[in-house]
Structures are given as structure tokens and as C-alpha cells.
Scaffold this motif. Structure first.
Motif, PDB file in Angstrom:
ATOM      1  N   GLY A   1       0.801  -1.232   0.000  1.00 52.07           N
ATOM      2  CA  GLY A   1       0.000   0.000   0.000  1.00 52.07           C
ATOM      3  C   GLY A   1       0.823   1.266   0.000  1.00 52.07           C
ATOM      4  O   GLY A   1       0.295   2.361   0.204  1.00 52.07           O
ATOM      5  N   SER A   2       2.131   1.165  -0.240  1.00 52.67           N
ATOM      6  CA  SER A   2       2.999   2.347  -0.172  1.00 52.67           C
ATOM      7  C   SER A   2       2.618   3.398  -1.209  1.00 52.67           C
ATOM      8  O   SER A   2       2.927   4.577  -1.041  1.00 52.67           O
ATOM      9  CB  SER A   2       4.464   1.947  -0.371  1.00 52.67           C
ATOM     10  OG  SER A   2       4.678   1.504  -1.694  1.00 52.67           O
ATOM     11  N   THR A   3       1.932   2.973  -2.282  1.00 52.91           N
ATOM     12  CA  THR A   3       1.565   3.952  -3.312  1.00 52.91           C
ATOM     13  C   THR A   3       0.188   4.561  -3.036  1.00 52.91           C
ATOM     14  O   THR A   3      -0.311   5.337  -3.829  1.00 52.91           O
ATOM     15  CB  THR A   3       1.541   3.296  -4.713  1.00 52.91           C
ATOM     16  OG1 THR A   3       0.544   2.265  -4.722  1.00 52.91           O
ATOM     17  CG2 THR A   3       2.888   2.694  -5.070  1.00 52.91           C
ATOM     18  N   GLY A   4      -0.403   4.212  -1.911  1.00 55.28           N
ATOM     19  CA  GLY A   4      -1.708   4.779  -1.554  1.00 55.28           C
ATOM     20  C   GLY A   4      -2.829   3.821  -1.904  1.00 55.28           C
ATOM     21  O   GLY A   4      -2.633   2.830  -2.590  1.00 55.28           O
ATOM     22  N   ARG A   5      -4.034   4.168  -1.420  1.00 52.90           N
ATOM     23  CA  ARG A   5      -5.199   3.312  -1.617  1.00 52.90           C
ATOM     24  C   ARG A   5      -6.032   3.844  -2.751  1.00 52.90           C
ATOM     25  O   ARG A   5      -6.149   5.042  -2.897  1.00 52.90           O
ATOM     26  CB  ARG A   5      -5.998   3.313  -0.309  1.00 52.90           C
ATOM     27  CG  ARG A   5      -7.209   2.442  -0.349  1.00 52.90           C
ATOM     28  CD  ARG A   5      -7.914   2.474   0.989  1.00 52.90           C
ATOM     29  NE  ARG A   5      -9.298   2.035   0.795  1.00 52.90           N
ATOM     30  CZ  ARG A   5     -10.158   1.909   1.754  1.00 52.90           C
ATOM     31  NH1 ARG A   5      -9.830   2.205   2.991  1.00 52.90           N
ATOM     32  NH2 ARG A   5     -11.390   1.497   1.487  1.00 52.90           N
TER      33      ARG A   5
END
Ligand code: DUT
Ligand code: MG
Length: 149
Positions: A144-148
Motif C-alpha cells: 500500500g505504499s503507493t496509496g489506496r
């Protein structure tokens, strides 16, 4: 490509798995049962398919996947989620049929219960390093490091 197949159940003699349409990726596998098999909610059972294949080439494998209609409408998926058939496996293809639904489901003899997809495989070698040669944009980010969304 051509795959050697052994027909272990004579009921399959006239109906080997085949691609249903020119663009189909999967070959439907049938439940080679002697009698209907009732699967209670959350029950699972190993179901023979009456077929053995030998892919022989380590550059191939086969995957057993659920059929989308059975999975979505009736909750009949696979106990192992995905079946992986090694290129050197010569035994009968088996399907772990799992009823993940809250209602019983009866599998009829010779019903199509799952599908087989032949895929290319790369057998990798490990090359041990202390540091990776080139940093990547992602680096160690994940989960999820790139966002949801
Ligand atoms: O749904 C499946 C999954 C596997 N197999 C067969 C083909 C496969 O090549 C073999 C071994 O599968 P896998 O390596 O996934 O199972 P394992 O638990 O690691 O067994 P093994 O120690 O025999 O490798 O079992 C099936 O018939 N159906
Ligand atoms: Mg294994």
C-alpha cells in the motif's frame, strides 16, 4: 503445443477437455465421480478428473483454476485456491473442490468443476548479492505504499 494425456476414466474417451471458443484460455475439467457428491457448507473433497498429463518441458506448467460461474454463484472454488501442475507430474489431475458457501452443493458425475490453463514458466537461478546493482523508484515500498484506490 501438444501434451501427452492418459485417459484414466473411459467416460472421457469421447469428451477430452477442449477449448470452448477459439479464444478460450482454459480447458474445463470434469468430476469423474461414480455418484453425486454433496459438499456441505465449508466442506472440501479431492475430486478425480480421470486425466493424467505430462507436460515434460520445465518451460511449462498448468494451473487449475475455479470456473467463474460455479465460484461466484455457488461458492465452489478450490481448497488450495490454485492448483499448480508441475511439468514432471504424471499422476491423475485432482481438483480440491471446496464449498465456501453457506448452502450445500451437489457435484454431479462428469460435471465440469474447474479449468486447466497451460502457462509458460521460467525456472530462475539465485545470484546472491549484498546490494542490488541499481536503486529502483519503488525501493522497499510495498503493502500500500503507493496509496489506496
Ligand atoms: O490442485 C492440484 C494441485 C496439485 N496437483 C498435483 C500436480 C502437482 O505437480 C503435484 C504436486 O503439487 P504441489 O507441488 O502443489 O503440492 P505439494 O504439497 O508441494 O506436494 P509435493 O511434495 O508432491 O510437491 O500435485 C493436482 O493434481 N491438483
Ligand atoms: Mg510441491
Amino acid at each position: 503445443m501438444q501434451i501427452d494425456v492418459k485417459i484414466l476414466d473411459r467416460r472421457l474417451a469421447g469428451q477430452l477437455p477442449s477449448y470452448a471458443t477459439p479464444g478460450s484460455a482454459g480447458l474445463d475439467l470434469r468430476a469423474c465421480l461414480e455418484a453425486p457428491l454433496s459438499l456441505a457448507p465449508n466442506a472440501w473433497q479431492l475430486v478425480p478428473t480421470g486425466l493424467a498429463i505430462h507436460l515434460a518441458d520445465p518451460g511449462y506448467a498448468a494451473l487449475i483454476l475455479p470456473r467463474s460461474g460455479l465460484g461466484h454463484k455457488h461458492g465452489i472454488v478450490l481448497g488450495n485456491l490454485v492448483g499448480l501442475i508441475d511439468s514432471d507430474y504424471q499422476g491423475q489431475l485432482m481438483v480440491s473442490a471446496w464449498n465456501r458457501s453457506p448452502t450445500s452443493f451437489t457435484i454431479e458425475p462428469m460435471e465440469r468443476i474447474a479449468q486447466l490453463v497451460v502457462v509458460p514458466v521460467v525456472q530462475a537461478r539465485f545470484h546472491v548479492v549484498d546490494e542490488f546493482a541499481a536503486p529502483s523508484e519503488r525501493g522497499e515500498g510495498g503493502y500500500g505504499s503507493t496509496g489506496r484506490g
